[in-house]
Design a protein around this motif. Structure first.
Motif, mmCIF file in Angstrom:
data_model
loop_
_atom_site.group_PDB
_atom_site.id
_atom_site.type_symbol
_atom_site.label_atom_id
_atom_site.label_comp_id
_atom_site.label_asym_id
_atom_site.label_seq_id
_atom_site.Cartn_x
_atom_site.Cartn_y
_atom_site.Cartn_z
ATOM 1 N N GLN A 150 0.774 -1.101 -0.166
ATOM 2 C CA GLN A 150 -0.501 0.047 -0.301
ATOM 3 C C GLN A 150 0.948 1.518 0.539
ATOM 4 O OE1 GLN A 150 -3.106 -1.349 2.780
ATOM 5 N NE2 GLN A 150 -4.446 0.510 2.008
ATOM 6 N N GLY A 151 0.982 1.872 -1.153
ATOM 7 C CA GLY A 151 1.515 3.580 -1.206
ATOM 8 C C GLY A 151 1.231 4.161 -0.539
ATOM 9 N N LYS A 152 1.906 5.553 -0.045
ATOM 10 C CA LYS A 152 1.372 6.284 0.343
ATOM 11 C C LYS A 152 -0.104 7.416 0.359
ATOM 12 C CE LYS A 152 5.978 7.683 1.120
ATOM 13 N NZ LYS A 152 7.302 8.688 0.663
ATOM 14 N N HIS A 153 -0.563 6.616 -1.318
ATOM 15 C CA HIS A 153 -1.956 6.865 -1.560
ATOM 16 C C HIS A 153 -3.195 6.693 -0.609
ATOM 17 C CE1 HIS A 153 -0.887 4.140 -4.225
ATOM 18 N NE2 HIS A 153 -1.008 5.358 -5.504
ATOM 19 N N THR A 154 -2.531 4.863 -0.727
ATOM 20 C CA THR A 154 -3.250 4.280 0.145
ATOM 21 C C THR A 154 -3.386 3.208 -0.875
ATOM 22 O OG1 THR A 154 -5.295 4.778 0.458
ATOM 23 C CG2 THR A 154 -4.511 5.596 2.091
ATOM 24 N N SER A 160 5.371 -5.437 -10.913
ATOM 25 C CA SER A 160 5.138 -5.787 -11.996
ATOM 26 C C SER A 160 4.096 -4.972 -12.789
ATOM 27 C CB SER A 160 4.795 -6.842 -12.369
ATOM 28 O OG SER A 160 5.894 -7.697 -11.330
ATOM 29 N N PHE A 161 2.830 -4.643 -12.393
ATOM 30 C CA PHE A 161 2.380 -4.175 -12.768
ATOM 31 C C PHE A 161 1.436 -2.664 -11.904
ATOM 32 C CE2 PHE A 161 1.175 -8.171 -11.887
ATOM 33 C CZ PHE A 161 1.600 -8.852 -13.803
ATOM 34 N N GLY A 162 2.618 -1.318 -11.406
ATOM 35 C CA GLY A 162 1.857 -0.372 -11.107
ATOM 36 C C GLY A 162 1.359 -0.535 -10.390
ATOM 37 N N SER A 163 0.398 0.490 -10.946
ATOM 38 C CA SER A 163 -0.936 1.017 -10.083
ATOM 39 C C SER A 163 -1.698 0.218 -10.437
ATOM 40 C CB SER A 163 -1.422 2.185 -10.063
ATOM 41 O OG SER A 163 -0.653 3.496 -9.368
ATOM 42 N N TRP A 164 -2.067 -0.742 -11.251
ATOM 43 C CA TRP A 164 -3.138 -0.931 -12.111
ATOM 44 C C TRP A 164 -3.425 -2.027 -11.862
ATOM 45 C CZ3 TRP A 164 -4.774 3.634 -13.003
ATOM 46 C CH2 TRP A 164 -3.519 4.019 -13.330
ATOM 47 N N LEU A 165 -4.155 -2.974 -10.810
ATOM 48 C CA LEU A 165 -4.379 -4.282 -10.757
ATOM 49 C C LEU A 165 -5.756 -4.425 -9.994
ATOM 50 C CD1 LEU A 165 -1.512 -6.584 -9.221
ATOM 51 C CD2 LEU A 165 -2.253 -6.747 -10.768
ATOM 52 N N LEU A 243 -2.591 7.542 -8.813
ATOM 53 C CA LEU A 243 -1.999 6.135 -9.396
ATOM 54 C C LEU A 243 -1.407 6.707 -11.060
ATOM 55 C CD1 LEU A 243 -5.384 4.490 -9.445
ATOM 56 C CD2 LEU A 243 -3.692 4.389 -7.659
ATOM 57 N N ALA A 244 -2.216 7.752 -11.626
ATOM 58 C CA ALA A 244 -0.790 7.661 -13.138
ATOM 59 C C ALA A 244 0.582 8.128 -12.102
ATOM 60 C CB ALA A 244 -2.232 8.806 -13.846
ATOM 61 N N VAL A 245 1.012 9.561 -11.758
ATOM 62 C CA VAL A 245 1.746 9.645 -11.425
ATOM 63 C C VAL A 245 2.840 8.693 -10.455
ATOM 64 C CG1 VAL A 245 1.057 11.837 -11.981
ATOM 65 C CG2 VAL A 245 0.650 11.328 -9.377
ATOM 66 N N CYS A 246 2.193 7.154 -10.685
ATOM 67 C CA CYS A 246 3.661 6.963 -9.559
ATOM 68 C C CYS A 246 5.050 6.034 -10.423
ATOM 69 C CB CYS A 246 2.722 5.406 -8.757
ATOM 70 S SG CYS A 246 3.956 4.245 -8.166
ATOM 71 N N PRO A 247 6.121 6.551 -9.568
ATOM 72 C CA PRO A 247 6.788 6.211 -10.824
ATOM 73 C C PRO A 247 6.806 4.649 -10.598
ATOM 74 C CG PRO A 247 7.790 7.717 -8.880
ATOM 75 C CD PRO A 247 6.029 6.653 -8.499
ATOM 76 N N TRP A 248 6.416 3.367 -10.680
ATOM 77 C CA TRP A 248 6.581 1.768 -10.373
ATOM 78 C C TRP A 248 5.678 2.074 -11.873
ATOM 79 C CZ3 TRP A 248 9.436 -1.422 -8.599
ATOM 80 C CH2 TRP A 248 10.300 -1.016 -6.837
ATOM 81 N N ASN A 249 4.875 2.823 -12.390
ATOM 82 C CA ASN A 249 4.318 2.465 -14.059
ATOM 83 C C ASN A 249 5.223 2.597 -14.858
ATOM 84 O OD1 ASN A 249 1.586 2.382 -12.623
ATOM 85 N ND2 ASN A 249 1.476 5.034 -12.891
ATOM 86 N N LYS A 250 5.890 3.003 -14.878
ATOM 87 C CA LYS A 250 7.062 2.384 -15.762
ATOM 88 C C LYS A 250 7.490 1.201 -16.009
ATOM 89 C CE LYS A 250 11.298 2.316 -12.784
ATOM 90 N NZ LYS A 250 12.755 2.683 -12.861
ATOM 91 N N PHE A 251 6.922 0.349 -14.976
ATOM 92 C CA PHE A 251 6.926 -1.566 -15.112
ATOM 93 C C PHE A 251 5.828 -2.287 -15.534
ATOM 94 C CE2 PHE A 251 10.186 -0.964 -11.861
ATOM 95 C CZ PHE A 251 11.614 -0.930 -12.771
ATOM 96 N N ALA A 252 4.487 -1.132 -15.680
ATOM 97 C CA ALA A 252 3.152 -1.893 -15.971
ATOM 98 C C ALA A 252 3.041 -1.789 -17.364
ATOM 99 C CB ALA A 252 2.371 -0.113 -15.532
ATOM 100 N N VAL A 253 1.790 -2.491 -17.861
ATOM 101 C CA VAL A 253 2.141 -2.965 -18.978
ATOM 102 C C VAL A 253 -0.081 -2.854 -19.537
ATOM 103 C CG1 VAL A 253 3.716 -4.045 -19.755
ATOM 104 C CG2 VAL A 253 1.762 -5.494 -19.257
#
Length: 378
Positions: A150-154, A160-165, A243-253
């Protein structure tokens, strides 16, 4: 059970789930106290259902005493373009990524039931399946199972999938070897906190839903507080900014489930077209879609806020037409939208105010009069 767990993973992937992990029903011991604090502070707003079954929400064993393991499943719904790009076109509307396709509740529950039938036959033990409609704290459980953290945005973040599960769960009476939780990888990043248009995060890992655009445009049933309307921009159902600005989205597909993919008609639809929807047209446009659940009137309320924020005087006529809508909620926001776009035009509709009896609509007329300095509206 190890062999059976391997079969479970294979079956889950065959059903279309992208990730599956297992945790125990006692894996979130801090959840009840955190939930209590959230509720005691009133941060849930009008979401009374969170308070009504809080004891079950915070403790899976209170929800179903037979549960011995919790299977957490995630399905990727990653967008194929930048969800925030539409902010640059204020005459169009932004619908949250998750709500641009078919209703995920229906899509995922069908797959969960299929997986559950197999699992029940394989184990011979009872189970229950849940998708966001029962008192289950899916995000903490998903983190405990290792789907992400759970990120700082809860919200849940996946490496592997960033914000999109999308999340779903199977509560089973079978004992299944649990997986390790995922550790927090947010570090010093504040991107999700700083981007929020309405400052809905009083601190990292804390959300005040009453300030959140997703809550305001979806869960809030009445007029949206005036202080938040300008910040909503053209977001008419939900908000993806944190969700969209999370740097982990660089791994999202991009997601692969066709039913969850964005319908062309819901990719930045024009505000003018949406403002003209009557109830039948609204139901047709949003058939099998989560937007349908808020109803036409709340939806048009949101559209009118976006119109008022657009700065597009070509939309004046759309707001004017809705001054005489059957819904007081719509009429109130039509007054607000017109006061923003063309206050002098609003002044020509004084007869509408004189025949109005709804307190909220009259309140918007008074607010508009003060803003436009029209003495006859004071």
């Amino acid at each position: 059970m190890t062999s059976l767990k391997s079969q479970l993973l294979a079956r889950a992937h065959a059903e279309g789930f992208d990730v599956v992990r297992v945790t125990t029903p006692d894996a979130i011991p801090q959840a009840p106290e955190r939930l209590k604090t959230f509720l005691d502070q009133g941060c849930h707003g009008e979401m009374g259902w969170m308070h009504d079954r809080a004891d079950q929400r915070g403790a899976p064993l209170a929800l179903w005493p037979e549960v011995r393991s919790i299977i957490m499943l995630g399905m990727n719904y990653g967008p194929d373009s930048d969800p925030m790009a539409g902010l640059a076109d204020p005459s169009s509307a932004l619908i949250s990524v998750y709500a641009q396709g078919d209703d995920y509740h229906d899509v995922i529950k069908k797959k969960l039931k299929g997986l559950g039938r197999w699992w029940g036959e394989a184990t011979g033990l009872p189970l229950k399946v849940f998708v966001d409609t029962a008192p289950v704290m899916e995000k903490p459980l998903a983190a405990a199972a290792g789907l992400g953290w759970q990120g700082k945005h809860t919200n849940l973040v996946s490496r592997s999938f960033g914000s999109w599960l999308f999340l779903g769960s199977i509560f089973t009476a079978a004992e299944v070897e649990p997986d390790e939780p995922e550790r927090d990888h947010c570090g010093s990043c504040r991107a999700c906190l700083d981007v929020c248009p309405t400052a809905a995060f009083p601190a990292p890992y804390q959300l005040d839903a009453r300030r959140c655009i997703s809550y305001l445009t979806i869960e809030n049933k009445g007029p949206i507080p005036a202080e938040f309307r300008p910040a909503i921009g053209n977001r008419i159902y939900g908000c993806d900014d944190c969700l969209a600005v999370c740097p982990w989205n660089k791994f999202a597909v991009a997601g692969h489930e066709r039913k969850l993919m964005a319908r062309e008609g819901l990719r930045q639809p024009r505000l003018a077209e949406l403002a003209r929807l009557d109830d039948a047209a609204f139901r047709t446009l949003f058939a099998r879609n989560p937007v349908k659940r808020i109803g036409r009137d709340r939806f048009i309320r949101n559209v009118l806020i976006a119109i008022g924020n657009s700065g597009d005087t070509d939309l004046v006529g759309e707001a004017e037409a809705l001054l005489e809508d059957n819904s007081a909620l719509v009429r109130a926001m039509a007054v607000w939208a017109l006061s923003r776009l063309a206050p002098q035009r609003l002044a020509t509709h004084l007869d509408r105010r004189q025949g109005e009896s709804d307190a909220d609509v009259l309140g918007e007329w008074r607010r508009a009069g003060l803003a436009a300095q029209e003495p006859f509206l004071l």
